[in-house]
Scaffold this active site. Structure first.
Site, PDB file in Angstrom:
ATOM      1  CD  GLU A  95      -2.514   1.230   2.739  1.00  0.00           C
ATOM      2  OE1 GLU A  95      -1.942   0.755   3.739  1.00  0.00           O
ATOM      3  OE2 GLU A  95      -3.629   1.770   2.795  1.00  0.00           O
ATOM      4  CE  LYS A 198      -6.932   1.281   4.069  1.00  0.00           C
ATOM      5  NZ  LYS A 198      -5.730   2.010   4.537  1.00  0.00           N
ATOM      6  CB  CYS A 231      -3.706  -1.297   5.154  1.00  0.00           C
ATOM      7  SG  CYS A 231      -2.621  -0.899   6.542  1.00  0.00           S
TER       8      CYS A 231
END
Ligand SMILES: *[C@@H]1O[C@H](CO)[C@@H](O)[C@H](O)[C@H]1NC(C)=O
Ligand SMILES: *[C@@H]1O[C@H](CO)[C@@H](O)[C@H](O)[C@H]1NC(C)=O
Ligand SMILES: *[C@@H]1O[C@H](CO)[C@@H](O)[C@H](O)[C@H]1NC(C)=O
Ligand SMILES: *[C@@H]1O[C@H](CO)[C@@H](O)[C@H](O)[C@H]1NC(C)=O
Length: 536
Positions: A95, A198, A231
């Site tokens: 990321e 995300k 993440c």
């Protein structure tokens, strides 16, 4: 460090367990190959020591932003060449690995590209560079995938104009555009095959949360289906658990994870998730010492190939490559008993117990085992671990049996130090926490953990500690009001151990048994996520 607790007395006699352990925690890579090889593929992840923009708050031109990103792309290209040479079929980058962090909504502008939706159109940016302007990064990534003939997963910043094509009715951000933290996937001929935005942002002012969680997968000819997350997503139901519950058993996880011992260090939770969800996880982290970012790996329920830098290591990237079994049941066609994770590199490869449940008589510790005398005197204390108020009881003596509860949520431990101990001057505690974590993110938890305390008094339990000498055989268990429980065992110097035995039984009881540790115990944890209470 806190001094001042009297030395624990040492047991003189060797203790024999009343139970017989049935499974070996490790199998060596030198073991003979199984007669029929299960289908497998070679995965690679790259922990990237990225070149940062020193002034992320200052907007810069597209030319300057591109110049910056090409420096990182040059490194990606070198790593892709190496990964290909080592046989990799898929390569994952972390990321924020191209632009870095800490941008504002406007200062990131030069870094943005508008990424077309691969569910709407087929596009190969390498062979059709003229279809869209302002897509230099997409083109370069696509050409890397194509040149080295591997699937490439990278993370970049996406700009989508309003209205959003996928959700035309959702209200537009005030400045008239959507900006997303995005994974892109290119097939080995360079085609853009997946795009994922995300869902769970972590203090990212430059990005928007998509109006609906995106459940994104892509297919490969060598291993079937993979799902995408980024993440912080790994701690939440959307998209992560939804992917798993839809049968996706291979997940790709670019991350920029700031480590937090004792329970949420990068590799610790990566392994815990892989084991708890019984999935493969390809995890690529950033390496940045100032931001406490390191820890990447290739995890299957049977093996782990990972890297975690230690203090003093040179600050540099690291490519990991491992052959792992295909875990897509549809692709395999039939369930294959893949007990052998064939791991390359310096990695551990372990034999999982068949179904994660225990079939042998006596393979769990007997619950009627006498408790130690110390147990009668155990008092609880509360101290903060990673901002959550855990209730702790201290371990006293070299063996025993303890309980601790936080409200009605209770954890149980039986333990036995491996003798002789080099140094028994280490304090351990059993901790329980049931509640909602509210600092830097909100998520509901039930956690049972055995931790080494940083010092020698109870107040130090829950603080960060990275080393330990005490090896312990233990059974840790709890009765959880969730079926999502992620197990981990972390030994000294950031070494993961595969829990020897995990058992989930009816009524939410989860137990983890472990013995014969190779290093001192830093923490063992059953990390229960109460997703259903997150929004309560
Ligand atoms: C642990 O080590 C002992 C002694 O070396 C051995 O007898 C036992 O089989 C081992 N247990 C497991 C589960 O590996
Ligand atoms: C972001 O900026 C703040 C202060 O401006 C700094 O403390 C922090 O470390 C930065 N974070 C990252 C990820 O660079
Ligand atoms: C790309 O930009 C050029 C110059 O601004 C313009 O002439 C051209 O039409 C654009 N191409 C596309 C596909 O938008
Ligand atoms: C985990 O996956 C393996 C391999 O696909 C399977 O054999 C095993 O039954 C699964 N274990 C659990 C506990 O679901």
């Amino acid at each position: 460090m806190q001094p001042n607790l009297k030395r624990k007395s040492r047991e003189e006699t060797m203790f024999l367990f009343v139970v017989v352990f049935v499974s070996l925690p490790f199998t060596s890579a030198a073991e003979p190959e199984p007669v029929v090889d299960p289908p497998s593929y070679v995965a690679a992840v790259y922990e990237h020591h990225l070149i940062l923009n020193p002034e992320p708050h200052v907007p810069l031109s597209r030319t300057a932003a591109l110049q910056h990103m090409h420096q990182n792309l040059d490194i990606y290209e070198e790593q892709a060449a190496q990964a290909a040479q080592r046989g990799a079929q898929i390569l994952v980058f972390p990321e924020d690995g191209l632009q870095g962090f800490n941008f504002s909504r406007t200062s990131i502008s030069g870094y943005l590209e508008t990424i077309p939706d691969p569910q709407q159109e087929r596009w190969n940016p390498c062979t059709e560079p003229d279809r869209y302007n302002n897509t230099e990064v997409l083109q370069r990534l696509s050409c890397i995938a194509r040149r080295y003939k591997l699937y490439v997963v990278a993370n970049m910043a996406d700009l989508q104009p309003c209205p959003l094509k996928t959700h035309p009715s959702s209200s537009c951000p005030p400045d008239g555009r959507w900006q997303f933290n995005t994974n892109v996937v290119f097939s080995s001929d360079g085609q853009l095959v997946a795009r994922y935005h995300k869902q769970n942002l972590y203090f990212e002012n430059s990005f928007d949360t998509p109006p609906q969680p995106e459940i994104i997968t892509f297919d490969t000819p060598f291993a079937g289906k993979f799902g995408l997350l980024i993440c912080f997503d790994i701690l939440f139901h959307e998209p992560t658990v939804t992917l798993v519950e839809r049968g996706v058993r291979q997940l790709i996880f670019p991350t920029a994870w700031m480590n937090q011992l004792p329970l949420l260090d990068s590799i610790q939770f990566q392994q815990a998730f892989s084991l708890g969800a019984n999935v493969t996880l390809l995890a690529a982290n950033i390496r940045n010492d100032r931001l406490i970012m390191t820890g990447s790996g290739i995890y299957t329920p049977f093996s782990a190939t990972y890297h975690h830098a230690k203090t003093g290591d040179p600050e540099e990237g690291r490519l990991l490559v491992a052959r792992v079994p295909v875990l897509d049941p549809l692709w395999v066609g039939q369930s294959v008993a893949m007990e052998e994770g064939v791991a390359k590199e310096k990695s551990m490869s372990y034999r999982a117990t068949d179904s994660g449940s225990c079939h042998q008589e006596g393979c769990l510790f007997s619950r009627t085992e006498p408790t130690s005398a110390a147990d009668a005197y155990s008092t609880t204390s509360t101290s903060s671990m990673m901002y959550d108020p855990f209730t702790f009881v201290l371990l006293k003596g070299t063996k025993g049996s303890l309980n601790v509860c936080d409200g009605t949520f209770c954890c149980h431990l039986q333990y036995q130090q491996q003798l002789p101990q080099v140094n028994s001057k280490e304090l351990y505690a059993l901790g329980a926490f049931a509640g909602t974590h509210i600092v830097n993110g909100r998520y509901a938890l039930q956690v049972c953990t055995l931790v080494r305390c940083a010092g020698l008094n109870a107040a130090s339990c829950g603080q960060e500690v990275e080393e330990a000498e005490t090896k312990m055989d233990f059974l840790l268990e709890g009765t959880f009001e969730t079926r999502y429980v992620y197990p981990s065992v972390l030994a000294s110097h950031m070494v993961l151990e595969q829990p020897e035995h995990l058992d989930k039984s009816a009524h939410g009881r989860v137990s983890m048994k472990h013995s014969n540790m190779s290093g001192g115990l830093v923490s063992a944890c059953l990390y229960g996520r109460m997703y259903h209470l997150d929004h309560a």
